[in-house]
Design a protein around this motif. Structure first.
Motif, PDB file in Angstrom:
ATOM      1  N   ALA A  83      28.769  29.582  28.207  1.00  0.00           N
ATOM      2  CA  ALA A  83      28.646  30.046  29.594  1.00  0.00           C
ATOM      3  C   ALA A  83      29.846  30.900  29.993  1.00  0.00           C
ATOM      4  O   ALA A  83      29.695  31.983  30.568  1.00  0.00           O
ATOM      5  CB  ALA A  83      28.522  28.851  30.527  1.00  0.00           C
TER       6      ALA A  83
ATOM      7  N   ALA B  46      30.210  34.918  30.971  1.00  0.00           N
ATOM      8  CA  ALA B  46      30.798  35.317  32.258  1.00  0.00           C
ATOM      9  C   ALA B  46      31.905  36.345  32.071  1.00  0.00           C
ATOM     10  O   ALA B  46      32.014  37.305  32.833  1.00  0.00           O
ATOM     11  CB  ALA B  46      31.351  34.091  32.974  1.00  0.00           C
TER      12      ALA B  46
ATOM     13  N   ILE C  23      30.820  40.224  30.890  1.00  0.00           N
ATOM     14  CA  ILE C  23      30.362  41.224  31.868  1.00  0.00           C
ATOM     15  C   ILE C  23      31.555  41.913  32.543  1.00  0.00           C
ATOM     16  O   ILE C  23      31.469  43.072  32.936  1.00  0.00           O
ATOM     17  CB  ILE C  23      29.417  40.587  32.923  1.00  0.00           C
ATOM     18  CG1 ILE C  23      28.708  41.687  33.723  1.00  0.00           C
ATOM     19  CG2 ILE C  23      30.137  39.645  33.844  1.00  0.00           C
ATOM     20  CD1 ILE C  23      27.690  41.178  34.723  1.00  0.00           C
TER      21      ILE C  23
ATOM     22  N   PHE D 221      32.097  46.027  33.149  1.00  0.00           N
ATOM     23  CA  PHE D 221      32.358  46.610  34.464  1.00  0.00           C
ATOM     24  C   PHE D 221      33.696  47.357  34.471  1.00  0.00           C
ATOM     25  O   PHE D 221      33.817  48.417  35.076  1.00  0.00           O
ATOM     26  CB  PHE D 221      32.399  45.509  35.533  1.00  0.00           C
ATOM     27  CG  PHE D 221      31.064  45.223  36.170  1.00  0.00           C
ATOM     28  CD1 PHE D 221      29.954  44.923  35.399  1.00  0.00           C
ATOM     29  CD2 PHE D 221      30.909  45.235  37.543  1.00  0.00           C
ATOM     30  CE1 PHE D 221      28.722  44.653  35.979  1.00  0.00           C
ATOM     31  CE2 PHE D 221      29.686  44.960  38.142  1.00  0.00           C
ATOM     32  CZ  PHE D 221      28.586  44.665  37.359  1.00  0.00           C
TER      33      PHE D 221
ATOM     34  N   LEU E  44      41.557  32.647  38.691  1.00  0.00           N
ATOM     35  CA  LEU E  44      40.206  32.230  38.315  1.00  0.00           C
ATOM     36  C   LEU E  44      40.151  31.797  36.847  1.00  0.00           C
ATOM     37  O   LEU E  44      39.604  30.737  36.511  1.00  0.00           O
ATOM     38  CB  LEU E  44      39.241  33.403  38.551  1.00  0.00           C
ATOM     39  CG  LEU E  44      37.770  33.147  38.278  1.00  0.00           C
ATOM     40  CD1 LEU E  44      37.210  32.149  39.291  1.00  0.00           C
ATOM     41  CD2 LEU E  44      36.979  34.449  38.371  1.00  0.00           C
TER      42      LEU E  44
ATOM     43  N   PHE F 184      21.060  37.796  34.689  1.00  0.00           N
ATOM     44  CA  PHE F 184      22.401  38.214  34.284  1.00  0.00           C
ATOM     45  C   PHE F 184      22.309  39.306  33.213  1.00  0.00           C
ATOM     46  O   PHE F 184      22.962  40.351  33.291  1.00  0.00           O
ATOM     47  CB  PHE F 184      23.134  36.984  33.735  1.00  0.00           C
ATOM     48  CG  PHE F 184      24.619  37.125  33.655  1.00  0.00           C
ATOM     49  CD1 PHE F 184      25.425  36.740  34.721  1.00  0.00           C
ATOM     50  CD2 PHE F 184      25.225  37.617  32.525  1.00  0.00           C
ATOM     51  CE1 PHE F 184      26.796  36.860  34.639  1.00  0.00           C
ATOM     52  CE2 PHE F 184      26.594  37.740  32.435  1.00  0.00           C
ATOM     53  CZ  PHE F 184      27.385  37.352  33.498  1.00  0.00           C
TER      54      PHE F 184
ATOM     55  N   ILE G 284      30.674  42.027  43.422  1.00  0.00           N
ATOM     56  CA  ILE G 284      29.433  41.691  42.698  1.00  0.00           C
ATOM     57  C   ILE G 284      29.786  40.967  41.399  1.00  0.00           C
ATOM     58  O   ILE G 284      29.209  39.931  41.055  1.00  0.00           O
ATOM     59  CB  ILE G 284      28.613  42.974  42.417  1.00  0.00           C
ATOM     60  CG1 ILE G 284      28.055  43.536  43.727  1.00  0.00           C
ATOM     61  CG2 ILE G 284      27.482  42.697  41.429  1.00  0.00           C
ATOM     62  CD1 ILE G 284      27.400  44.907  43.601  1.00  0.00           C
ATOM     63  N   LEU G 285      30.775  41.533  40.716  1.00  0.00           N
ATOM     64  CA  LEU G 285      31.218  40.942  39.454  1.00  0.00           C
ATOM     65  C   LEU G 285      31.692  39.504  39.647  1.00  0.00           C
ATOM     66  O   LEU G 285      31.276  38.588  38.921  1.00  0.00           O
ATOM     67  CB  LEU G 285      32.361  41.809  38.917  1.00  0.00           C
ATOM     68  CG  LEU G 285      32.998  41.436  37.598  1.00  0.00           C
ATOM     69  CD1 LEU G 285      31.984  41.489  36.492  1.00  0.00           C
ATOM     70  CD2 LEU G 285      34.144  42.402  37.285  1.00  0.00           C
ATOM     71  N   LEU G 286      32.528  39.313  40.637  1.00  0.00           N
ATOM     72  CA  LEU G 286      33.079  37.977  40.894  1.00  0.00           C
ATOM     73  C   LEU G 286      31.953  36.973  41.145  1.00  0.00           C
ATOM     74  O   LEU G 286      31.973  35.853  40.623  1.00  0.00           O
ATOM     75  CB  LEU G 286      34.013  38.042  42.110  1.00  0.00           C
ATOM     76  CG  LEU G 286      34.728  36.753  42.451  1.00  0.00           C
ATOM     77  CD1 LEU G 286      35.748  36.399  41.371  1.00  0.00           C
ATOM     78  CD2 LEU G 286      35.449  36.866  43.799  1.00  0.00           C
TER      79      LEU G 286
ATOM     80  N   PHE H  79      28.942  37.029  40.081  1.00  0.00           N
ATOM     81  CA  PHE H  79      28.194  36.719  38.853  1.00  0.00           C
ATOM     82  C   PHE H  79      29.034  35.905  37.863  1.00  0.00           C
ATOM     83  O   PHE H  79      28.484  35.104  37.107  1.00  0.00           O
ATOM     84  CB  PHE H  79      27.666  38.007  38.203  1.00  0.00           C
ATOM     85  CG  PHE H  79      26.354  38.450  38.801  1.00  0.00           C
ATOM     86  CD1 PHE H  79      25.155  37.883  38.398  1.00  0.00           C
ATOM     87  CD2 PHE H  79      26.320  39.411  39.797  1.00  0.00           C
ATOM     88  CE1 PHE H  79      23.941  38.272  38.971  1.00  0.00           C
ATOM     89  CE2 PHE H  79      25.113  39.811  40.374  1.00  0.00           C
ATOM     90  CZ  PHE H  79      23.920  39.227  39.954  1.00  0.00           C
ATOM     91  N   ILE H  80      30.353  36.106  37.870  1.00  0.00           N
ATOM     92  CA  ILE H  80      31.202  35.265  37.000  1.00  0.00           C
ATOM     93  C   ILE H  80      31.077  33.822  37.446  1.00  0.00           C
ATOM     94  O   ILE H  80      30.905  32.894  36.638  1.00  0.00           O
ATOM     95  CB  ILE H  80      32.686  35.688  37.089  1.00  0.00           C
ATOM     96  CG1 ILE H  80      32.886  37.117  36.616  1.00  0.00           C
ATOM     97  CG2 ILE H  80      33.567  34.760  36.274  1.00  0.00           C
ATOM     98  CD1 ILE H  80      34.258  37.686  36.970  1.00  0.00           C
ATOM     99  N   LEU H  81      31.162  33.621  38.758  1.00  0.00           N
ATOM    100  CA  LEU H  81      31.080  32.252  39.280  1.00  0.00           C
ATOM    101  C   LEU H  81      29.729  31.633  38.948  1.00  0.00           C
ATOM    102  O   LEU H  81      29.628  30.459  38.593  1.00  0.00           O
ATOM    103  CB  LEU H  81      31.315  32.254  40.801  1.00  0.00           C
ATOM    104  CG  LEU H  81      32.734  32.641  41.224  1.00  0.00           C
ATOM    105  CD1 LEU H  81      32.826  32.719  42.749  1.00  0.00           C
ATOM    106  CD2 LEU H  81      33.759  31.648  40.694  1.00  0.00           C
TER     107      LEU H  81
ATOM    108  N   ALA I 208      27.802  32.345  36.373  1.00  0.00           N
ATOM    109  CA  ALA I 208      27.637  32.088  34.938  1.00  0.00           C
ATOM    110  C   ALA I 208      28.284  30.775  34.511  1.00  0.00           C
ATOM    111  O   ALA I 208      27.760  30.079  33.644  1.00  0.00           O
ATOM    112  CB  ALA I 208      28.217  33.257  34.143  1.00  0.00           C
TER     113      ALA I 208
END
Lengths: 517, 382
Positions: A69, A73, A76, A80, A492, B61, B93-95, B97-99, B101
């Motif tokens: 997972a 994450a 991506i 970007f 994070l 995703f 948007i990226l943040l 989707f990271i959360l 995932a």
């Protein structure tokens, strides 16, 4: 808006990308290595119908899922960031670089994401054969994904299959097969994926040793160890062979990186390879007389043989590359100053070509087009201010290379020892070997990260070797924006890594006894 | 101009549009996540919902990643300009989707540092933020953004960046345009409708089904309000057209309305799409036993979004208008990859039907049983 790029913007953008890439690489190799080991174990279950294997594979699958997972994450973010932080790069080479990323999505990511769902939710819903196929396809999808992203990365080290188009002001692909199957890409894929397999094997071996240390799940641990030892030994030997191929490629296409890896300033024929040494912190300039390495232990002739397969091969050092004049297959090498001059001629020719096209002066346009083409191999040098900018961080590359190679050798010995121990059960109960096995897990991660440091830090100052330096690849952003996102990612990533490790440890402690058949 | 290149540019804009449509359909996962606490009133119900969206989140995703990769490969100037300029929008948007995932897996394990509730809140955050931000970003395809493209800048050693944003907000200024926000909210409520319809089809727990049916009408009304406002706006808006003979960009009143009239197949796709969306919703609203609305509304969503993208880019239209320098606006001809790359990618795209085939097969194979307490016990992963 500033009309010059703030140098700290380049540094922060590099720092953010390095942070993301290194963090991502904490998770990907385990996906590659553990995925294949799981697939082998599930194949054993399919063939033998022994529920022991199902229970075993479900345990490793749980750890795989926790790791998978966070790998997804962080992947991506890299995609970007090519756009957000390296927008000029995205335009200048997007015609070539975008294709592998798109193909990765279409061919690999969908395969991975489709079948990983079947792998976790399909135990009682699909046939055993389909489930086994799903586990294999998840692993194959991850490996295909590695192929395409490594093709993209290899192209940055060795840009081939393209031509600069002065009308669109970008590089355009003209040979897809040259991009997809360049020798650098093929070797990088093999070496990198094998390093993931080594890490997967070290992970399984280390955890299995922990169970032996705790005197729990002995049958499970020994069975897992046997697979890990065979798999790890084969992978680590092949990885070393592929590593030799990588060094050969670096010597051929990125001599400055090789020189930095060896802290080699003045090259020779019959050049030795430094096995151990300390980079001299007193060396200040590439052309001073201070010796670059102290306390060095050298293998005679080895570096010449490594890069040319002949001990008479001349290996240029940093000073040679800056000053030029050493023999190459294309005659005497140009100096950095000459390359910078040619780079500026190329940039000026592009400017004059554009002016001539606007004015409708075909003759002048053609003249400048030819001049640009002739000097384009040095285009990127036109953005540099001084030759010293071509020198990567020598101590970082020197030590990272030695850590990677040293640990690579250690893994071969380790897995050979574990393999022998698996067939002499008495050895497995020794606490020393058990602890060595457990401590090998972090070493596998360190080796992988060190490898990427060599690959990427050694390429500096180039985003794309000889074509585009970082300073010209950047996005036009405020430094504070990149600083903010950098620190958001730091926090994070730290929290998620802590969570990942805690969850993983808790699941390992629970062991496979909790797994239902 | 080379007709093969023109065809491939149109073809790739179609693929991008189709991926955009599929992405918005797959935002049913986000819509479902946004309803996690509304529909799941206890731990068991929340876990049922999580196991339902958790089976599908990777499709959304992956489609997002592929959408981005395909855009990069086929229209790199958009990738370079928008991602490098609208920095904060893409980072948010990226943040989100990271959360997302990490949250599915982490929320189901003890020792996850932040606690299960926080990860579930992350999923709800992604459920709100992703559709609203993506919708708002798509809104700029019609309403424009603040950027300049100057390829001559590459000649400057001190500032060689060819495209840049002209506001320090780096994309956040898009929310100052109410029509962008209207599309963002329309996508958000559509995602909630799709999420609700997905749950209705996939769950057999009466309490959750009842909440799904109750929430459908309010979500539909809000979706219609924002969607119709946006559609009426663009039909009467002045768009930017491009002269194909010399690439000059100029404003054209009622550009998008003209596009619909000039492209009857696209207009038909749009109408059929909207009708399908409404059919799925209305059939679910009027029948207390009907549960297949997700397919009608899902297919309708793909068609509607496909048509919206097509009218943004086809018929000599600037699909990414610059509000500060009109001639910097992006069209499918001035922002595309080279003929060679588009050809290579076109060959690769032939594999897409095969990919869709195995996705559908795998999807169906694990959706054989509707979710309830027994199913959760036997097959629950999260």
């Amino acid at each position: 808006m500033n009309e010059t790029i703030d140098p700290s913007l380049i540094d922060w953008s590099r720092a953010q990308f390095a942070l993301t890439a290194m963090y991502h690489w904490l998770f990907v190799p385990l996906t590659l290595g553990l995925g294949l080991i799981m697939a082998l174990m599930e194949t054993a279950y399919y063939v033998t119908e022994d529920l022991f294997w199902k229970r075993t594979v479900k345990f490793w699958m749980k750890l795989f899922g926790i790791n998978f997972a966070i790998g997804v994450a962080t992947g991506i973010i890299l995609e970007f960031e090519f756009g957000t932080n390296w927008s000029n790069y995205s335009w200048f080479v997007g015609d070539i670089f975008g294709a592998p990323l798109a193909i990765e999505g279409i061919l690999a990511f969908f395969m991975e994401s489709t079948f990983v769902a079947v792998m976790y939710f399909g135990w009682n819903k699909v046939s055993k054969k389909f489930h086994l196929a799903s586990t294999w396809l998840t692993t194959i999808g991850a490996t295909l994904s590695a192929w395409w992203i490594l093709v993209a990365n290899a192209w940055m080290q060795y840009p081939v299959g393209m031509e600069f188009n002065p009308d669109t002001v970008r590089n355009e692909m003209n040979d897809f097969l040259a991009v997809a199957f360049s020798p650098v890409a093929v070797n990088k894929f093999i070496h990198t994926v094998l390093s993931g397999w080594v890490l997967g094997a070290a992970f399984v071996a280390g955890i299995s040793f922990w169970f032996l240390l705790k005197k729990r799940e002995t049958e499970f641990a020994v069975a897992s160890l046997k697979i890990a030892a065979w798999f790890g030994l084969i992978a680590s030997v092949l990885c070393a062979i592929a590593g030799d191929g990588s060094a050969y490629n670096v010597g051929r296409v990125q001599p400055m990186k090789l020189a930095a890896m060896e802290a080699l300033y003045e090259g020779h024929t019959r050049q030795g390879l430094i096995a151990l040494g300390v980079v001299n912190p007193d060396k200040e300039a590439y052309n001073d007389s201070t010796p670059p390495v102290l306390l060095k232990l050298e293998i005679p002739n080895m570096l010449s043989w490594l890069v040319g397969r002949d001990i008479q091969t001349f290996v240029p050092g940093i000073k040679d590359i800056i000053d030029g004049g050493y023999p190459t297959t294309n005659g005497l090498a140009l100096s950095a100053a000459e390359k910078m001059k040619k780079g500026r001629i190329a940039i000026d020719a592009l400017a004059h070509y554009r002016e001539a096209v606007t004015e409708g002066d075909k003759e002048r346009a053609q003249l400048n087009r030819n001049l640009l083409k002739e000097n384009y191999p040095y285009f990127g040098y036109g953005y540099l201010n001084k030759p010293e900018e071509l020198i990567p961080n020598v101590p970082l590359n020197f030590y990272a290379f030695r850590i990677m190679v040293g640990l690579g050798g250690y893994f071969i010995l380790f897995f050979a020892l574990v393999l022998v121990a698996c067939y002499k059960n008495k050895w497995l109960s020794g606490k020393f070997l058990q602890w060595v096995g457990i401590l090998t897990i972090p070493l596998a991660y360190i080796a992988g990260e060190a490898g990427w440091i060599v690959s990427e830090a050694g390429r500096q100052p180039w985003a794309i070797q000889d074509v585009l330096p970082n300073s010209a690849a950047i996005s036009r952003l405020d430094v504070s924006s990149v600083q903010t996102t950098f620190f958001v990612f730091v926090v994070l990533f730290a929290v998620l890594l802590l969570a990942e490790i805690r969850i993983m440890l808790r699941e390992i402690k629970k062991g496979p006894e909790g797994e239902s058949h | 101009m080379n007709t093969t290149l023109i065809f491939l540019q149109q073809y790739w804009w179609f693929i991008i549009s189709l991926l955009g449509g599929l992405l918005v359909f797959l935002l049913f996962v986000q819509g479902g996540q946004s309803l996690l606490f509304s529909f799941g009133k206890n731990e068991q119900e929340q876990r049922m919902l999580l196991n339902l969206t958790g089976r599908k989140w990777e499709f959304t995703f992956t489609t997002l990643v592929t959408f981005g990769g395909a855009f990069f490969a086929s229209f790199p100037l958009f990738y370079s300009t928008s991602f490098g300029g609208a920095y904060w929008v893409w980072m948010l948007i990226l943040l989100s989707f990271i959360l997302q995932a990490v949250s599915y897996e982490f929320q189901s394990h003890k020792g996850n540092v932040l606690g299960n509730k926080v990860y579930r809140c992350f999923l709800v955050f992604n459920g709100f933020a992703a559709p609203i931000l993506l919708g708002t970003a798509i809104g700029t395809f019609f309403n424009g953004a603040s950027f300049v493209v100057d390829k001559g800048a590459i000649l400057s050693a001190s500032m060689p960046v060819i495209s840049y944003w002209t506001t320090p907000w780096h994309g956040l200024e898009a929310v100052a345009n109410p029509w962008n926000v209207a599309l963002g909210l329309a996508v958000f409520f559509l995602a909630r409708i799709l999420g609700t319809l997905y749950f209705l089809q996939s769950v057999s727990e009466p309490s959750i089904m009842e909440r799904c049916r109750r929430s459908l009408l309010p979500s539909t009304l809000l979706f219609l309000l924002f969607f119709l406002a946006f559609v009426v706006h663009i039909l009467f808006a002045t768009g930017l057209a491009v002269d194909p003979t010399n690439g000059t960009i100029y404003p054209e009143a009622y550009k998008y309305l003209h596009n619909l009239m000039a492209l009857p197949a696209v207009a038909l796709t749009f109408v059929v799409g909207v009708l399908c969306v409404l059919t799925g919703i209305i059939r679910t609203l009027i029948s207390s036993t009907y549960i297949r609305g997700i397919w009608w509304t899902g297919i309708g969503t793909v068609l509607t979004v496909l048509a919206l993208f097509l009218i943004a880019g086809y018929n000599h239209t600037a699909y990414y208008p610059s509000v500060v320098d009109m001639q910097s606006s992006l069209t499918i001809s001035n922002s595309s990859s080279s003929l060679f790359t588009l050809k290579v990618m076109a060959w690769v795209s032939l594999i897409i039907p095969f990919v869709l085939g195995y996705i559908i097969y795998a999807w169906r194979s694990i959706d054989t049983t509707r979710m309830n307490a027994d199913e959760l016990k036997n097959e629950g992963h999260y």
